[in-house]
Design an enzyme around this catalytic site. Sequence first.
Site, PDB file in Angstrom:
ATOM      1  N   ASP A 142       0.954  -1.284   0.096  1.00  0.00           N
ATOM      2  CA  ASP A 142       0.060   0.174  -0.044  1.00  0.00           C
ATOM      3  C   ASP A 142       0.952   1.284   0.081  1.00  0.00           C
ATOM      4  O   ASP A 142       0.577   2.114  -0.622  1.00  0.00           O
ATOM      5  CB  ASP A 142      -0.858  -0.056   1.241  1.00  0.00           C
TER       6      ASP A 142
ATOM      7  N   LYS B 225       1.334   4.298  -2.803  1.00  0.00           N
ATOM      8  CA  LYS B 225       1.413   5.790  -2.671  1.00  0.00           C
ATOM      9  C   LYS B 225       2.513   6.551  -3.070  1.00  0.00           C
ATOM     10  O   LYS B 225       2.733   7.617  -3.645  1.00  0.00           O
ATOM     11  CB  LYS B 225       1.093   6.041  -1.044  1.00  0.00           C
TER      12      LYS B 225
HETATM   13  N1  HSE Z   1      -4.905   0.889   4.493  1.00  0.00           N
HETATM   14  C1  HSE Z   1      -4.544   2.271   4.403  1.00  0.00           C
HETATM   15  C2  HSE Z   1      -3.699   2.777   5.527  1.00  0.00           C
HETATM   16  C3  HSE Z   1      -5.767   3.076   4.270  1.00  0.00           C
HETATM   17  O1  HSE Z   1      -3.680   2.063   6.378  1.00  0.00           O
HETATM   18  O2  HSE Z   1      -3.059   3.747   5.396  1.00  0.00           O
HETATM   19  C4  HSE Z   1      -5.493   4.458   3.665  1.00  0.00           C
HETATM   20  O3  HSE Z   1      -5.000   4.642   2.533  1.00  0.00           O
END
Ligand code: HSE
Length: 433
Positions: free
Chosen positions: A199, A203
């Site tokens: 994740d 980003k």
């Molecule tokens: N799973 C992501 C986090 C959610 O914990 O940052 C927000 O993008």
Amino acid sequence: MKPVRLAILGLGTVGGGALKLLQENAAEIKRRTGRDIQITHVGTRRPRPELELNGIKQSADLLDIVRQPDVDIVVEVIGGIHPALEILQEAMKHGKQIVTANKALLAEHGNELFKAAEDNNVQIAYEAAVAGGIPIIKVMREGLAANRIDWLAGIINGTGNFILTEMRDKGRTFEDVLKEAQELGYAEADPTFDVEGIDAAHKLTMLASIAFGIPLQFDKVYTEGISKVTAQDVKYAEELGYRIKHLGIARRAEQGIELRVHPTLIPEDALIANVNGVKNAVLVQSNALGPTLYYGAGAGAGPTASAVVADIIDIVRDISYTEDGAGTVPQLAFEALTDLPILAHNEMTTSYYIRLNVVEQTGVLAEITSILSHAGISIDAIMQQPRKKDLIPVVILTHPVVEAKMEEALQQIQALTAIRGEIVRIRLEALDK
Ligand code: HSE
């Protein structure tokens, strides 16, 4: 003026949060836009009786919704790659403006999606895809537009930061904290995306693209998660004046761009070292302004909805006040993208925290330091811990070195007869220049 009409696809944490926020702040938002925003459709399979859905058409057929004439903006918050990709392509073909929080989709398919947006003369707004509620996309695309950005380092996964913080402060177990993060709606559908750094890599891909004006290149991000960070290393790091944080780093180096996500020791007195819980922060080094830090909630219904609704408001203004509504800020911050080389991980330069267990043997520290010195690796600090059973933990901090050199030296050290177990290696960043 007629209302601008919205379809919200997905009524989970983010979609439900956006719907509630649009309803709760409707009067204030109308004062900002001069125009009503009407939710005409929601796409969902799950009933959410606690949401106010009177007069809103509901359907599980998302492709059908995005073809409807009473939709100006499609808000995609279902997440995942498929069918979100096909749905957005169809929506753009029908001239719909897009707001999405889908970082996986944009990091992996953004180049083709942004091209489709241009071809169809619409925009894709994605503030909520990076760092939750922090308006970092607007900051980087607009606020810092005069600067050349040299590097950025961010805590950009709230779940991971929440886990590291609770483990450190309260001695809770990894599994226990992760379960709570899932219950609070912070974690991804597949929580390995959070803990293995995927994740954050999604980003970082987007941040790097708008920082340097390069295409999105998720497949070139070096990614390490937090699942191997031990309480022992957290403690030793603290004794040396550092905190361990899971950082996404994008840096312009001489030979190309470094894109990396990994646990990182950072000085405990750095502001970003004190970003705890589900909070995110992005530190940006730019040439005219110098370092700036952006801090706030990185996950959860309210913060993410804040970013989604701000994007909706931007598009409502563009629809109202520009001829075609397609927006004036380049989607990836630059009109002209440059294909700068992305460095392989062994070409990247960073400092290191090394922890090794040695048995009592005369001259072993001399052997280790001699290997490092022959490799041209300069030692910043060395700490020998009290013996544990028959083993003596030794911690070494180095100055910056190209990773390939460090790999080679570690292989030689690992082969010494006095070394027991795997050598632990965590990268270290001073974040000062
Ligand atoms: N799973 C992501 C986090 C959610 O914990 O940052 C927000 O993008």
